[in-house]
Scaffold this active site. Structure first.
Site, PDB file in Angstrom:
ATOM      1  N   GLU A  40       9.673  -6.275   1.756  1.00 49.75           N
ATOM      2  CA  GLU A  40      10.441  -5.108   2.226  1.00 49.75           C
ATOM      3  C   GLU A  40       9.899  -4.580   3.558  1.00 49.75           C
ATOM      4  O   GLU A  40      10.667  -4.132   4.412  1.00 49.75           O
ATOM      5  CB  GLU A  40      10.422  -4.015   1.153  1.00 49.75           C
ATOM      6  N   GLU A  88       9.924  -7.860  -8.433  1.00 51.58           N
ATOM      7  CA  GLU A  88       9.800  -6.610  -9.199  1.00 51.58           C
ATOM      8  C   GLU A  88      10.438  -6.706 -10.579  1.00 51.58           C
ATOM      9  O   GLU A  88       9.985  -6.079 -11.526  1.00 51.58           O
ATOM     10  CB  GLU A  88      10.439  -5.443  -8.416  1.00 51.58           C
ATOM     11  N   ALA A 107       3.615  -3.977  -3.374  1.00 50.08           N
ATOM     12  CA  ALA A 107       2.919  -2.719  -3.671  1.00 50.08           C
ATOM     13  C   ALA A 107       1.743  -3.043  -4.585  1.00 50.08           C
ATOM     14  O   ALA A 107       1.756  -4.064  -5.279  1.00 50.08           O
ATOM     15  CB  ALA A 107       3.875  -1.760  -4.364  1.00 50.08           C
ATOM     16  N   GLY A 154       7.135  -5.281  -2.081  1.00 47.88           N
ATOM     17  CA  GLY A 154       6.981  -4.405  -0.926  1.00 47.88           C
ATOM     18  C   GLY A 154       6.584  -5.150   0.338  1.00 47.88           C
ATOM     19  O   GLY A 154       6.893  -4.712   1.442  1.00 47.88           O
TER      20      GLY A 154
END
Ligand code: CAA
Length: 258
Positions: free
Chosen positions: A112, A132, A65, A109
């Site tokens: 993911e 993270e 992200a 992300g």
């Protein structure tokens, strides 16, 4: 539709989405995720597309992200705008098969999104990780759950708690990816697999994908029952009649998608 953060290419019934934000290692900013969602909607509704490939650059599939965008978020803003959970799930919810071709970093992300795809190919230089924890966060795009289901509890826990990256070879050894290929052959091998999937009945492949997905969400006995129901339903489809007839006549099936 014009895109600024991704590129779309169509080749032999395969839609290829290339994440293209090189200045930020394809960090998944809101605009990129929104464009990705629109591109998936387009490719899903295009009857000429049988399979979708999601890829990035040699250096990065996606480095997670966008950390710059996250800096000012609060609980309320993240919650109210459905941050991460909203558009991101479009990858996982896509009814056509999606293959992630991962060169370079697939972090946070980025990993993911790759985990939300149906198949993953990577190279020895690929790096997967959920860093993270080093930002005072945890994975928010399904990483804790999808890693557990794919790798098992122990390895998933180690990745999430340590935030350490693993290379393509280790990812292959533990089953995080389906195929490890040389960097030079990543596109060719991915397209070979994608084109093969694109030759199947579009209806049957959607049902097959849904049946396997059920295993992630249902208890075993409910999954078996669901598989039986779907299996029986397929006996009433045109494509089942076509596939069986083609086999018996030693012909190539010409699917109708019904
Ligand atoms: N968000 C925003 N920008 C990012 C980024 C990210 N996730 N990752 C890299 N960038 C930017 C860098 O800021 C840098 O930009 P500037 O030149 O403008 O400073 C550019 O991309 C190149 O990055 P580096 O100079 O850091 O490149 P490197 O080769 O030295 O290191 C890296 C590469 C190890 C991937 C490093 O960039 C890195 O650690 N990135 C962050 C990875 C990360 O923590 N991802 C998780 C994000 S949180 C998340 O994803 C939550 C979730 O569950 C959805």
């Amino acid at each position: 539709m014009t895109y600024e953060n991704i590129e779309i290419e169509i080749q032999d019934y395969v839609g290829i989405i290339t994440l293209n934000r090189p200045e930020a290692l394809n960090a998944l900013c809101a605009d990129l995720i929104s464009e990705l969602g629109n591109a998936l909607d387009d490719l899903e509704s295009n009857d000429d597309i049988g399979c979708i490939v999601l890829t990035g650059s040699e250096k990065a599939f996606a480095a997670g992200a966008d950390i710059k965008e996250m800096e000012k978020k609060t609980f309320i803003s993240a919650y109210m705008e459905d941050f991460i959970t909203g558009d991101w799930e479009k990858v996982s919810n896509c009814r056509k098969p999606i293959i992630a071709a991962v060169a370079g970093f697939a972090l946070g992300g980025g990993s993911e999104i790759a985990l939300s795809c149906d198949l993953r190919l990577a190279t020895p230089r690929s790096k997967f990780g959920t860093p993270e924890i080093n930002l005072g966060l945890i994975p928010g795009g399904g990483g804790t759950q999808r890693l557990c289901r794919l790798l098992g509890y122990g390895r998933a826990m180690e990745m999430v708690l340590s935030g350490e990256m693993i290379g393509g070879e280790e990812a292959n050894r533990i089953g995080l990816i389906n195929h490890l290929v040389d960097e030079d052959s990543l596109r060719e091998k991915t397209m070979e697999i994608a084109q093969n999937l694109a030759t199947k009945s579009p209806h049957t492949i959607r049902i097959a994908k849904a049946a396997v997905r059920t295993a992630l969400e249902q208890p075993f006995s409910a999954g078996i029952q669901s598989e039986r129901d779907l299996f029986c339903e397929l006996f009433d489809t045109a494509d089942m009649a076509i596939g069986v007839k083609a086999f018996l006549n030693r012909e190539t099936a010409e699917w109708t998608g019904a």
